[in-house]
Design a protein around this motif. Structure first.
Motif, mmCIF file in Angstrom:
data_model
loop_
_atom_site.group_PDB
_atom_site.id
_atom_site.type_symbol
_atom_site.label_atom_id
_atom_site.label_comp_id
_atom_site.label_asym_id
_atom_site.label_seq_id
_atom_site.Cartn_x
_atom_site.Cartn_y
_atom_site.Cartn_z
ATOM 1 N N UNK A 1 8.464 -8.086 5.862
ATOM 2 C CA UNK A 1 7.127 -7.545 5.718
ATOM 3 C C UNK A 1 6.618 -7.885 4.328
ATOM 4 N N UNK A 2 5.400 -8.401 4.259
ATOM 5 C CA UNK A 2 4.827 -8.797 2.993
ATOM 6 C C UNK A 2 4.324 -7.621 2.178
ATOM 7 N N UNK A 3 4.081 -7.882 0.895
ATOM 8 C CA UNK A 3 3.616 -6.845 -0.025
ATOM 9 C C UNK A 3 2.287 -6.247 0.429
ATOM 10 N N UNK A 4 1.362 -7.091 0.870
ATOM 11 C CA UNK A 4 0.056 -6.593 1.327
ATOM 12 C C UNK A 4 0.218 -5.640 2.508
ATOM 13 N N UNK A 5 1.088 -5.983 3.445
ATOM 14 C CA UNK A 5 1.332 -5.148 4.618
ATOM 15 C C UNK A 5 1.991 -3.822 4.225
ATOM 16 N N UNK A 6 2.969 -3.873 3.303
ATOM 17 C CA UNK A 6 3.624 -2.644 2.842
ATOM 18 C C UNK A 6 2.626 -1.725 2.148
ATOM 19 N N UNK A 7 1.773 -2.310 1.300
ATOM 20 C CA UNK A 7 0.770 -1.501 0.605
ATOM 21 C C UNK A 7 -0.220 -0.875 1.582
ATOM 22 N N UNK A 8 -0.593 -1.630 2.605
ATOM 23 C CA UNK A 8 -1.497 -1.110 3.635
ATOM 24 C C UNK A 8 -0.850 0.082 4.339
ATOM 25 N N UNK A 9 0.446 -0.026 4.627
ATOM 26 C CA UNK A 9 1.171 1.072 5.261
ATOM 27 C C UNK A 9 1.252 2.301 4.378
ATOM 28 N N UNK A 10 1.559 2.115 3.103
ATOM 29 C CA UNK A 10 1.638 3.238 2.159
ATOM 30 C C UNK A 10 0.288 3.944 2.034
ATOM 31 N N UNK A 11 -0.769 3.140 1.945
ATOM 32 C CA UNK A 11 -2.117 3.706 1.841
ATOM 33 C C UNK A 11 -2.445 4.518 3.087
ATOM 34 N N UNK A 12 -2.101 3.996 4.258
ATOM 35 C CA UNK A 12 -2.338 4.712 5.502
ATOM 36 C C UNK A 12 -1.572 6.033 5.553
ATOM 37 N N UNK A 13 -0.327 6.023 5.095
ATOM 38 C CA UNK A 13 0.475 7.252 5.087
ATOM 39 C C UNK A 13 -0.129 8.296 4.152
ATOM 40 N N UNK A 14 -0.583 7.871 2.991
ATOM 41 C CA UNK A 14 -1.232 8.811 2.060
ATOM 42 C C UNK A 14 -2.521 9.368 2.652
ATOM 43 N N UNK A 15 -3.295 8.509 3.301
ATOM 44 C CA UNK A 15 -4.559 8.927 3.918
ATOM 45 C C UNK A 15 -4.299 9.981 5.002
ATOM 46 N N UNK A 16 -3.327 9.721 5.862
ATOM 47 C CA UNK A 16 -3.000 10.677 6.928
ATOM 48 C C UNK A 16 -2.467 11.983 6.341
#
Length: 137
Positions: free
Chosen positions: A1-16
């Motif tokens: 998994x690329x850095x951009x994808x990991x960051x997108x996932x982390x951001x989504x988890x924080x948002x939820x």
């Protein structure tokens, strides 16, 4: 998994985590050190949470994510919930119909065809009610 994808996932988890905290009053946080097979968030009593942000969210992808959520929940002895959002769309929640009916969420009830999809607010209302019933028991 690329850095951009990991960051997108982390951001989504924080948002939820923020949305669920606002809707329930619980202190919900992203798990910083997640092991495979663990909930993405902590602070939601009795629930194992899987969060997905993806460019698309086909029925097949959502079904696969739901399977992942149910497997994690089974190992944690918790109720599964999947929160997902495709790009430029609203967050959605998926949870087992059996939870609505108050029945044991045995294997048959955890299959995707027996899942409910709705708004996060709808899931939060169910989650609060289940927590209140457990507290009263």
């Amino acid at each position: 998994m690329g850095l951009k994808s990991r960051n997108k996932g982390k951001t989504g988890e924080r948002e939820i985590a923020l949305i669920v905290s606002d809707l329930t009053g619980w202190t919900v946080r992203r798990k910083v050190r997640q092991l495979d097979g663990e909930s993405d968030l902590e602070g939601v009593p009795g629930w194992c949470i899987e969060v997905k942000r993806h460019a698309t969210a086909t029925r097949g992808e959502v079904s696969d994510w739901w399977l992942q959520a149910t497997m994690q929940a089974t190992s944690e002895k918790a109720l599964p919930v999947l929160f997902y959002r495709k790009d430029r769309d609203e967050w959605r929640a998926v949870w087992a119909l059996g939870q609505q009916l108050g029945v044991n969420t045995a294997e048959n009830w955890l299959r995707y065809e027996w899942a409910i999809e709705g708004s996060i607010a709808a899931w939060a209302a169910v989650a609060r009610e289940i927590a209140n019933l457990k507290e009263a028991a």
